[in-house]
Design an enzyme around this catalytic site. Sequence first.
Site: not given
Ligand SMILES: *Cc1c(COP(=O)(O)O)cnc(C)c1O
Length: 393
Positions: A111, A58, A183, A208
């Site tokens: 998101y 961790r 982000d 992603k």
């Molecule tokens: C998918 C996504 C998240 C969240 O990510 P997870 O891996 O699903 O927890 C946050 N921001 C954006 C822009 C996303 O597309």
Amino acid sequence: MNTKNKGFDTKLIHAGDFHDEFGSAVTPIYQTSTFSFKSAEHGANLFAGKEQGFIYTRIGNPTINALENKLAELENGFGGIALASGMAAVSTVYAAILKTGDHMISTGAVYGPSRAVMESIFADFGVQSTYTNTAVLENIEKAIRPNTKMLYLETPANPTIELTDIKAACEIAHKHNIIVVVDNTFSSPYLQKPLNLGADIVLHSLTKFINGHADIVGGALIVKDEQLYKKVRKTMTYMGGNMDPHQAYLVIRGVKTLSIRIDRAQENAMKVAEFLENHPKIEWIKYPGLKSFPQHELAKQQMTGFGSMISFGVKGGYKAGIVLMNNVKLALLAVSLGGVESLIQHPASMTHAGVSKEARLEAGITDELVRYAVGIETVEDIIEDLEQALAKI
Ligand SMILES: *Cc1c(COP(=O)(O)O)cnc(C)c1O
């Protein structure tokens, strides 16, 4: 290998990687929860930070650290922190920076869960928030309060595909000592480097583009300076949103092809966007690469490519959207993005079916809106698939 002064593609392949005593070509998976000390003194030194080494997964693990070091180099940050999911990264960064009585400003079209965790959980701890369209810089200026501690940007934001000028937004925020988090999930460091534009922390859903193969969920935070990095790292370690070594191994494998995957995906996206723009059954289309895109110039300025996410409206609204969903054969009906496979989604009838029409429209999710995450299949097949499905409307 020291890749600090090497090109981006070389960093993708080699940055952070290490080779074991057998000469492994790739970073091995250290699937272990804990690490033994050589002696009582060794253990004491590790805990005191007097010696470098591993204690407990961790806190740190060689495979996870390899990924963290790679991501830090790709984004030009001091350090990276890998987490179990993108949302673990979101909630960790909120917890690290905001405390009771603090205020944060965020892109309105972020998101969904990034907003939900703030408004339904952090609000209960007394954190205040303002959600606004950060594409309009005056909105940021107007939202600033004496207790504002964080500006949280998502650009391009989804599904409106609206861009925020990162450099200009950072200049406004830093005048008020506000920490800027971006982000960068939709662009990845291949297309956009927020830390170079002034941001303090970059956030990723590794699920992603970075992993890119739709086979894991993961997240990351990359922090520009050492002091802030230590604060965020401590929060991750205490809250326990850490990544798992096997997950890290898969992300290390996936990210190596980031640039060639994105090159192909955005080349495909441009062709799909041009096809849709001229199609009689399409009402509107938003893709940063199109000249008709309102922020095309800003996209060219702060991004090195236009990505592979397209939003468009079908004529015939809600019903037409459903017909399109039920007739595509190549694209998978699924949420997410950034994988090698094309995904299509009609938010009004799918992800937001349970949301009131009012709330849906407020988030920019109109009845006719379709979101297409273009994959790296043969582009003629992608277009043919859309063409035959649109013909059914
Ligand atoms: C998918 C996504 C998240 C969240 O990510 P997870 O891996 O699903 O927890 C946050 N921001 C954006 C822009 C996303 O597309």
